[in-house]
Scaffold this active site. Structure first.
Site, PDB file in Angstrom:
ATOM      1  N   LYS A  22       0.843  -1.213   0.000  1.00  0.00           N
ATOM      2  CA  LYS A  22       0.000   0.000   0.000  1.00  0.00           C
ATOM      3  C   LYS A  22       0.879   1.265   0.000  1.00  0.00           C
ATOM      4  CE  LYS A  22      -2.246  -1.173   3.812  1.00  0.00           C
ATOM      5  NZ  LYS A  22      -1.716  -2.498   4.162  1.00  0.00           N
TER       6      LYS A  22
ATOM      7  N   ARG B 216      -9.742   0.198   9.056  1.00  0.00           N
ATOM      8  CA  ARG B 216      -9.323  -1.182   9.335  1.00  0.00           C
ATOM      9  C   ARG B 216     -10.403  -1.978  10.066  1.00  0.00           C
ATOM     10  NH1 ARG B 216      -3.410  -0.074   9.234  1.00  0.00           N
ATOM     11  NH2 ARG B 216      -2.216  -1.976   9.550  1.00  0.00           N
TER      12      ARG B 216
ATOM     13  N   ARG C 271      11.570  -5.910   4.786  1.00  0.00           N
ATOM     14  CA  ARG C 271      11.440  -4.482   5.098  1.00  0.00           C
ATOM     15  C   ARG C 271      12.000  -4.177   6.484  1.00  0.00           C
ATOM     16  NH1 ARG C 271       5.473  -1.930   4.880  1.00  0.00           N
ATOM     17  NH2 ARG C 271       5.279  -2.678   7.012  1.00  0.00           N
TER      18      ARG C 271
ATOM     19  N   ARG D  39      11.314  -0.541  11.915  1.00  0.00           N
ATOM     20  CA  ARG D  39      10.026  -0.830  12.555  1.00  0.00           C
ATOM     21  C   ARG D  39      10.096  -2.134  13.341  1.00  0.00           C
ATOM     22  NH1 ARG D  39       4.889   0.042   8.718  1.00  0.00           N
ATOM     23  NH2 ARG D  39       4.027  -1.236  10.387  1.00  0.00           N
TER      24      ARG D  39
ATOM     25  N   ARG E 168      -0.205  -9.678  13.067  1.00  0.00           N
ATOM     26  CA  ARG E 168      -0.770  -8.582  12.264  1.00  0.00           C
ATOM     27  C   ARG E 168      -1.612  -9.150  11.109  1.00  0.00           C
ATOM     28  NH1 ARG E 168       4.426  -5.535  10.753  1.00  0.00           N
ATOM     29  NH2 ARG E 168       3.081  -4.142   9.559  1.00  0.00           N
TER      30      ARG E 168
HETATM   31  P1  AMP Z   1       0.637   0.135   9.317  1.00  0.00           P
HETATM   32  O1  AMP Z   1       1.744   1.151   9.189  1.00  0.00           O
HETATM   33  O2  AMP Z   1      -0.566   0.498   8.520  1.00  0.00           O
HETATM   34  O3  AMP Z   1       1.129  -1.270   9.036  1.00  0.00           O
HETATM   35  O4  AMP Z   1       0.168   0.148  10.854  1.00  0.00           O
HETATM   36  C1  AMP Z   1       1.052  -0.215  11.890  1.00  0.00           C
HETATM   37  C2  AMP Z   1       0.260  -0.444  13.153  1.00  0.00           C
HETATM   38  O5  AMP Z   1      -0.417   0.767  13.536  1.00  0.00           O
HETATM   39  C3  AMP Z   1      -0.831  -1.498  13.072  1.00  0.00           C
HETATM   40  O6  AMP Z   1      -0.344  -2.814  13.303  1.00  0.00           O
HETATM   41  C4  AMP Z   1      -1.794  -1.039  14.175  1.00  0.00           C
HETATM   42  O7  AMP Z   1      -1.298  -1.386  15.451  1.00  0.00           O
HETATM   43  C5  AMP Z   1      -1.714   0.487  14.061  1.00  0.00           C
HETATM   44  N1  AMP Z   1      -2.722   1.035  13.119  1.00  0.00           N
HETATM   45  C6  AMP Z   1      -2.473   1.672  11.938  1.00  0.00           C
HETATM   46  N2  AMP Z   1      -3.613   2.052  11.353  1.00  0.00           N
HETATM   47  C7  AMP Z   1      -4.617   1.629  12.169  1.00  0.00           C
HETATM   48  C8  AMP Z   1      -6.038   1.691  12.093  1.00  0.00           C
HETATM   49  N3  AMP Z   1      -6.668   2.268  11.047  1.00  0.00           N
HETATM   50  N4  AMP Z   1      -6.751   1.143  13.120  1.00  0.00           N
HETATM   51  C9  AMP Z   1      -6.144   0.562  14.168  1.00  0.00           C
HETATM   52  N5  AMP Z   1      -4.806   0.458  14.296  1.00  0.00           N
HETATM   53  C10 AMP Z   1      -4.047   0.984  13.309  1.00  0.00           C
END
Ligand code: AMP
Length: 191
Positions: free
Chosen positions: A14, A89, A128, A134, A146
């Site tokens: 994404k 999400r 990554r 991260r 996840r």
């Molecule tokens: P991402 O960078 O999108 O992979 O998000 C990393 C982490 O941030 C996720 O594993 C969640 O813990 C949190 N997170 C990001 N976006 C959301 C969302 N829309 N709702 C809930 N948690 C989120």
């Protein structure tokens, strides 16, 4: 306006596609993951609350995420549109987003879901993690969690947009540029 929900499991690509989409369509990129990492870096109250969930690969509570996105929409509503990346999400977040957009007289145009097989996701995320810094990309059990959370809590969002006739799935495996072309084929007629 072109308002895109860029959807898919962790590691679907994404963020990579968002960079190219911003350039082509001049959209405002709203990644809740990036916003949350910014809050953590700034050691804000919200960041402290979110950190414990993110470290485990769990979702941050809906209320926290929705609150964070509201003023960003308000501030950018006069632009060409938005790319929502990693948000919504949950169906609750999707319904809240629709409400927020409605109060600003805008709407989601389309949801594009990048489909990638489980083993490819794990391999991409571990790769990554070598240089992203991260923590949630380094540990295989957090990565697996996840993906599990995605299947359990996030995939119902597909039904939400499908019911509105806005769901489009594309293959997220292969060359970055050819995936981008598949997305552009969907978006160009919608501009
Ligand atoms: P991402 O960078 O999108 O992979 O998000 C990393 C982490 O941030 C996720 O594993 C969640 O813990 C949190 N997170 C990001 N976006 C959301 C969302 N829309 N709702 C809930 N948690 C989120």
């Amino acid at each position: 306006m072109l308002n895109l929900v860029l959807f898919g499991p962790p590691g679907a690509g994404k963020g990579t596609q968002a960079v190219k989409l911003i350039e082509r369509y001049k959209l405002v990129h709203l990644s809740t993951g990036d916003l949350l990492r910014g809050e953590i870096a700034g050691q804000t109250k919200l960041g402290l609350e979110a950190k414990s969930y993110m470290e485990k690969g769990e979702l941050v509570p809906d209320s926290v995420v929705i609150g964070m996105i509201a003023n960003k929409i308000e501030a950018n509503k006069a632009g060409n549109g938005f790319i929502f990346d990693g948000f919504p999400r949950t169906p609750k977040q999707a319904a809240s987003l629709d409400e927020l957009l409605k109060t600003n007289a805008i709407a989601i145009t389309v949801m594009i879901s990048l489909e990638v097989q489980h083993d490819a996701l794990v391999a991409r995320l571990l790769n990554r993690g070598k240089d992203s810094g991260r923590a949630d990309d380094k540990d295989q059990s957090i990565i697996e969690n996840r993906i599990k959370v995605y299947h359990k809590e996030t995939t119902p969002v597909i039904d939400y947009y499908n019911a509105q006739g806005k769901y489009k799935a594309i293959n997220g495996e292969g060359e970055i540029d050819s995936i981008f072309e598949s997305i552009a084929k969907i978006l160009d007629p919608l501009k």
